[in-house]
Enzyme design. Structure first.
Site, PDB file in Angstrom:
ATOM      1  N   LEU A 177       0.856  -1.183   0.000  1.00  0.00           N
ATOM      2  CA  LEU A 177       0.000   0.000   0.000  1.00  0.00           C
ATOM      3  C   LEU A 177       0.896   1.237   0.000  1.00  0.00           C
ATOM      4  O   LEU A 177       1.885   1.301   0.734  1.00  0.00           O
ATOM      5  CB  LEU A 177      -0.890   0.031   1.246  1.00  0.00           C
ATOM      6  CG  LEU A 177      -2.192  -0.786   1.219  1.00  0.00           C
ATOM      7  CD1 LEU A 177      -2.822  -0.783   2.606  1.00  0.00           C
ATOM      8  CD2 LEU A 177      -3.160  -0.239   0.189  1.00  0.00           C
ATOM      9  N   ASP A 178       0.533   2.235  -0.807  1.00  0.00           N
ATOM     10  CA  ASP A 178       1.298   3.472  -0.832  1.00  0.00           C
ATOM     11  C   ASP A 178       1.212   4.174   0.522  1.00  0.00           C
ATOM     12  O   ASP A 178       0.241   3.990   1.268  1.00  0.00           O
ATOM     13  CB  ASP A 178       0.748   4.412  -1.903  1.00  0.00           C
ATOM     14  CG  ASP A 178       1.059   3.930  -3.311  1.00  0.00           C
ATOM     15  OD1 ASP A 178       2.092   3.262  -3.494  1.00  0.00           O
ATOM     16  OD2 ASP A 178       0.271   4.228  -4.230  1.00  0.00           O
TER      17      ASP A 178
END
Length: 217
Positions: A42-43
């Site tokens: 996940l960013d």
């Protein structure tokens, strides 16, 4: 490939904003003192479900990374971002997209420079941080649905179900004058963010995913 065993578990975590997936996994490793990994990045600007693999469950990665993902995404309309997310240079255009429909089905995407994909042996985001630009790979992904939940006051809110490898911020950029201002992963295959904090034993994962059960036999 080493044989799977029933040891270990999949820890369901709700990643906070501002942390990288690597940061979260490293913190769990220090706390638990066991081998750890994860099944899908996940960013930093994104929140939501991160599957952290504990002990022997690290060998499940190949079964988990390909599971479909479900996201809640917010598009800020009338603005653009150099990275497609809040971390880029933002420019107000004042132009609201005429249509808020996102593409579904097979969608061809160019991997963004801010991604963790390796090109020439180095992750793209490292090149981007140095100001370098390269021609990035193009990939076909599957967007199973992209439901517009609501819109107004310069924002549009979506629920998106897609294949692994889909860049939601790139999907939002197809609106042209918009960027992804918020992103939350609510599901990975059968796992839900509402269950964050649970440790799912390998035996239970095998019941949910037949491929894992077959590998254990």
């Amino acid at each position: 490939m080493p044989a799977l065993d029933a040891a270990g578990a999949v820890l369901l975590l709700d990643k906070p904003v501002g942390k990288t997936s690597h940061d979260v996994v490293a913190a769990v490793r220090r706390e638990r003192g066991v081998k750890t990994g994860h099944a899908g990045t996940l960013d930093p600007f994104a929140t939501g479900l991160l599957l952290v693999l504990l002990g022997g469950a690290t060998r499940l990665q190949r079964f988990l990374v390909g599971l479909p993902k479900t996201y809640l995404a917010t598009a800020r309309l009338g603005w653009t971002s150099t990275t497609g997310d809040p971390d880029g240079e933002l420019t107000e255009t004042g132009v609201v997209p005429g249509s808020l429909a996102l593409p579904t089905g097979t969608v061809r995407q160019r991997v963004p420079m801010t991604s963790a994909v390796r090109v020439g042996g180095e992750r793209l985001y490292k090149k981007a941080h140095r100001g370098e630009t390269v021609v990035t790979p193009v990939r076909d992904v599957e967007v199973y649905r992209a439901d517009l939940l609501s819109s107004g006051e310069g924002y549009a809110h979506y629920e998106i179900e897609c294949s692994t490898g889909t860049y939601v911020r790139t999907l939002i950029e197809t609106l042209e004058d918009a960027y992804c201002s918020g992103l939350r992963r609510v599901a990975v295959g059968p796992f839900r963010v509402e269950d964050a904090g649970r440790e799912v034993p390998v035996a239970e994962v095998a019941e949910l995913l037949p491929a894992v059960g077959d590998a254990l036999r």
